[in-house]
Design a protein around this motif. Sequence first.
Motif, mmCIF file in Angstrom:
data_model
loop_
_atom_site.group_PDB
_atom_site.id
_atom_site.type_symbol
_atom_site.label_atom_id
_atom_site.label_comp_id
_atom_site.label_asym_id
_atom_site.label_seq_id
_atom_site.Cartn_x
_atom_site.Cartn_y
_atom_site.Cartn_z
ATOM 1 N N GLU A 70 17.823 -2.823 12.920
ATOM 2 C CA GLU A 70 18.366 -1.493 12.642
ATOM 3 C C GLU A 70 18.019 -1.046 11.224
ATOM 4 O OE1 GLU A 70 22.562 -1.428 13.512
ATOM 5 O OE2 GLU A 70 22.218 -2.105 15.571
ATOM 6 N N ALA A 71 18.121 -1.944 10.266
ATOM 7 C CA ALA A 71 17.793 -1.604 8.879
ATOM 8 C C ALA A 71 16.304 -1.292 8.720
ATOM 9 C CB ALA A 71 18.196 -2.749 7.943
ATOM 10 N N MET A 72 15.465 -2.084 9.378
ATOM 11 C CA MET A 72 14.022 -1.828 9.317
ATOM 12 C C MET A 72 13.692 -0.482 9.951
ATOM 13 S SD MET A 72 12.660 -5.641 10.217
ATOM 14 C CE MET A 72 10.929 -5.360 9.939
ATOM 15 N N ALA A 73 14.330 -0.182 11.076
ATOM 16 C CA ALA A 73 14.089 1.083 11.761
ATOM 17 C C ALA A 73 14.531 2.251 10.888
ATOM 18 C CB ALA A 73 14.820 1.107 13.107
ATOM 19 N N HIS A 74 15.690 2.127 10.275
ATOM 20 C CA HIS A 74 16.185 3.192 9.407
ATOM 21 C C HIS A 74 15.254 3.396 8.211
ATOM 22 C CE1 HIS A 74 18.966 5.842 7.352
ATOM 23 N NE2 HIS A 74 18.831 5.085 6.274
ATOM 24 N N ALA A 75 14.838 2.315 7.574
ATOM 25 C CA ALA A 75 13.942 2.422 6.415
ATOM 26 C C ALA A 75 12.617 3.069 6.810
ATOM 27 C CB ALA A 75 13.698 1.043 5.808
ATOM 28 N N ALA A 76 12.056 2.647 7.925
ATOM 29 C CA ALA A 76 10.773 3.205 8.371
ATOM 30 C C ALA A 76 10.915 4.688 8.681
ATOM 31 C CB ALA A 76 10.260 2.443 9.586
ATOM 32 N N ARG A 77 11.964 5.075 9.381
ATOM 33 C CA ARG A 77 12.186 6.485 9.719
ATOM 34 C C ARG A 77 12.351 7.321 8.448
ATOM 35 N NH1 ARG A 77 9.838 6.933 13.650
ATOM 36 N NH2 ARG A 77 10.495 5.957 15.538
ATOM 37 N N THR A 78 13.132 6.818 7.498
ATOM 38 C CA THR A 78 13.370 7.539 6.257
ATOM 39 C C THR A 78 12.065 7.751 5.489
ATOM 40 O OG1 THR A 78 15.608 6.641 6.129
ATOM 41 C CG2 THR A 78 14.678 7.515 4.094
ATOM 42 N N LEU A 79 11.155 6.789 5.579
ATOM 43 C CA LEU A 79 9.860 6.883 4.891
ATOM 44 C C LEU A 79 8.812 7.615 5.729
ATOM 45 C CD1 LEU A 79 9.767 3.284 3.414
ATOM 46 C CD2 LEU A 79 10.060 5.413 2.135
ATOM 47 N N ALA A 105 7.236 1.489 0.141
ATOM 48 C CA ALA A 105 7.194 2.764 -0.568
ATOM 49 C C ALA A 105 5.893 2.950 -1.351
ATOM 50 C CB ALA A 105 8.383 2.868 -1.521
ATOM 51 N N ARG A 106 5.198 1.864 -1.646
ATOM 52 C CA ARG A 106 4.006 1.950 -2.496
ATOM 53 C C ARG A 106 2.684 1.972 -1.741
ATOM 54 N NH1 ARG A 106 5.022 -2.817 -6.658
ATOM 55 N NH2 ARG A 106 7.232 -2.842 -6.317
ATOM 56 N N LEU A 107 2.601 1.285 -0.646
ATOM 57 C CA LEU A 107 1.327 1.167 0.065
ATOM 58 C C LEU A 107 1.047 2.394 0.930
ATOM 59 C CD1 LEU A 107 1.495 -2.560 1.206
ATOM 60 C CD2 LEU A 107 0.099 -1.595 -0.614
ATOM 61 N N PRO A 108 -0.227 2.738 1.100
ATOM 62 C CA PRO A 108 -0.580 3.884 1.943
ATOM 63 C C PRO A 108 -0.604 3.483 3.423
ATOM 64 C CG PRO A 108 -2.554 2.971 0.968
ATOM 65 C CD PRO A 108 -1.390 2.183 0.401
ATOM 66 N N ILE A 109 0.566 3.271 3.994
ATOM 67 C CA ILE A 109 0.664 2.853 5.389
ATOM 68 C C ILE A 109 1.287 3.972 6.216
ATOM 69 C CG2 ILE A 109 0.794 0.394 4.862
ATOM 70 C CD1 ILE A 109 3.819 0.581 5.212
ATOM 71 N N ASP A 110 1.052 3.924 7.527
ATOM 72 C CA ASP A 110 1.649 4.932 8.398
ATOM 73 C C ASP A 110 2.498 4.321 9.508
ATOM 74 O OD1 ASP A 110 -0.336 3.888 9.990
ATOM 75 O OD2 ASP A 110 -1.451 5.756 10.190
ATOM 76 N N ALA A 111 2.581 2.985 9.544
ATOM 77 C CA ALA A 111 3.381 2.327 10.581
ATOM 78 C C ALA A 111 3.884 0.980 10.086
ATOM 79 C CB ALA A 111 2.544 2.132 11.844
#
Length: 108
Positions: free
Chosen positions: A34-43, A6-12
């Motif tokens: 699944e949790a990583m995929a959900h978190a990434a999609r939400t962000l 949530a803090r770093l300026p990342i895009d992937a």
Amino acid sequence: SLSWLARLPIDAVKVGRGVVSALGHGDRASVVVEAMAHAARTLGLDLVAQGVETDAQLERLTALGFDAAQGYLLGDPVVPDQGASPPPDPPGEAPGSEALVPGALRRG
């Protein structure tokens, strides 16, 4: 720490070979991916899977909405100094950037 997502300026987010190779060998690995995929999609982050070696892994990652994948299933590694030229950058892309295809895995 996952709070850095949530803090770093990342895009992937790249999911490593160790987690990808565990897919299909127990529920814990599937829950983690699944949790990583959900978190990434939400962000609003793209998802890249590393170390994809089987069709079953690729199918599962596609179902989870991964944008890109890399691994022996998709192609052998290439050593840059063996005379191979990198592919040209797509129009409108910064030199050396990776274009991700939303909603579908890219082979290669």
